[in-house]
Design a protein around this motif. Structure first.
Motif, short mmCIF file in Angstrom:
data_model
loop_
_atom_site.label_atom_id
_atom_site.label_comp_id
_atom_site.label_asym_id
_atom_site.label_seq_id
_atom_site.Cartn_x
_atom_site.Cartn_y
_atom_site.Cartn_z
N PRO A 55 -58.95 54.82 21.51
CA PRO A 55 -60.17 54.78 20.65
C PRO A 55 -61.01 55.93 21.06
O PRO A 55 -61.31 56.11 22.47
CB PRO A 55 -60.80 53.45 20.59
N VAL A 56 -61.71 56.63 20.19
CA VAL A 56 -62.59 57.54 20.59
C VAL A 56 -63.90 57.18 20.72
O VAL A 56 -65.10 57.78 21.20
CB VAL A 56 -62.65 58.81 19.63
N ALA A 57 -64.40 56.20 20.20
CA ALA A 57 -65.65 55.28 20.75
C ALA A 57 -65.37 53.81 20.68
O ALA A 57 -64.70 52.98 19.98
CB ALA A 57 -66.77 55.59 19.37
N ILE A 58 -66.30 53.31 21.73
CA ILE A 58 -66.25 51.57 21.89
C ILE A 58 -67.48 51.25 22.18
O ILE A 58 -68.43 51.97 22.84
CB ILE A 58 -65.25 51.62 23.05
N SER A 59 -67.98 50.08 21.73
CA SER A 59 -69.10 49.71 21.69
C SER A 59 -68.72 48.41 23.00
O SER A 59 -68.18 47.43 22.65
CB SER A 59 -69.84 48.71 20.65
#
Length: 253
Positions: free
Chosen positions: A133-137
């Motif tokens: 994934p390119v963004a993770i919270s």
């Protein structure tokens, strides 16, 4: 006194294989299971999650054979039509297994971290997929996956739409700095209201309008590589690289 080269019993026992000679059957079997075994594994997995698949396959086979036999009786050549309808019935049963196996595979992925990445992995030709994934919270474990294709840049989110929207918007703004003229679309995948089901993610992406050619797709990929990606903490759960639906079970689609 001349010394002879050392030789071990193991080397003598194992004959050397020529450059273009075929591999032994035992060596091939150790590497990968046969097609029938793979088909059996797909069938067992599907039957555990979808018991109706047995009856649907049987109905497809018998229905195809019955239609062929009926046509054969009408034209007074039932033997030939029966021989033709039997393989067609097996093909129909295999197609039923393929579709139900896909549903069972996505049902197993439902609700697990990385499920959206696994659903996107079905896409092959014409798409460049990022495995991670390119963004993770880190707080909510929401994810944003990236795909590049002739439709442009596609960001597919995993998590509740309202909660994951700021994460996707931030990623879209970051990419638009280096891709001012490339469309960047956001798709929300999941089982919530207004979201795209896992089994429909690849279908939806394929239906997006095409705006780039093949050369531009690779150029966009190179441009995004200049942004760099920080090492993101992967949430605990399944590995998006390993939790993928069996592509062999989907060839019938």
């Amino acid at each position: 006194m001349a010394k002879t080269p050392d030789s071990t019993p193991t080397d003598a026992a194992q004959p050397k294989r020529r450059l273009f000679s075929r591999k032994p059957k035992a060596e091939k079997a150790a590497k990968e299971p046969g097609r029938l075994r793979q088909l059996g594994q797909v069938f067992q997995m599907t039957r555990r999650n979808d018991p109706m698949v047995v009856w649907l396959m049987l109905l497809a086979f018998l229905g195809t054979v019955a239609v062929g036999l009926l046509i054969g009786l009408l034209i007074n050549n039932w033997v030939t039509l029966l021989l033709i309808s039997i393989p067609l019935g097996l093909l129909a049963a295999t197609l039923i297994l393929s579709r139900r196996a896909e549903r069972a595979a996505f049902a197993q992925l439902e609700g697990r971290p990385g499920a959206v990445g696994a659903a996107m992995s079905v896409l092959r030709r014409g798409w460049i997929l990022k495995d991670q994934p390119v963004a993770i919270s880190p707080k909510t474990q929401d994810l944003v996956f990236l795909a590049i294709g002739r439709a442009g840049v596609v960001l597919v989110t995993e998590g509740p739409t309202a909660r994951v929207r700021p994460l996707a918007d931030a990623e879209r703004r970051r990419m638009s700095r280096v891709l001012p003229n490339v469309p960047i679309k956001v798709l929300n995948a999941g089982s919530g209201e207004g979201q795209i089901a896992l089994g429909d993610v690849a279908k939806t992406m394929k239906k997006l309008p095409k705006t780039l050619n093949k050369q531009e797709v690779h150029a966009v990929d190179l441009r995004l590589a200049t942004l760099g990606t920080a090492k993101l903490p992967i949430p605990k759960g399944i590995d998006p690289m390993r939790a993928r639906p069996d592509r062999r079970s989907m060839r019938g689609r």
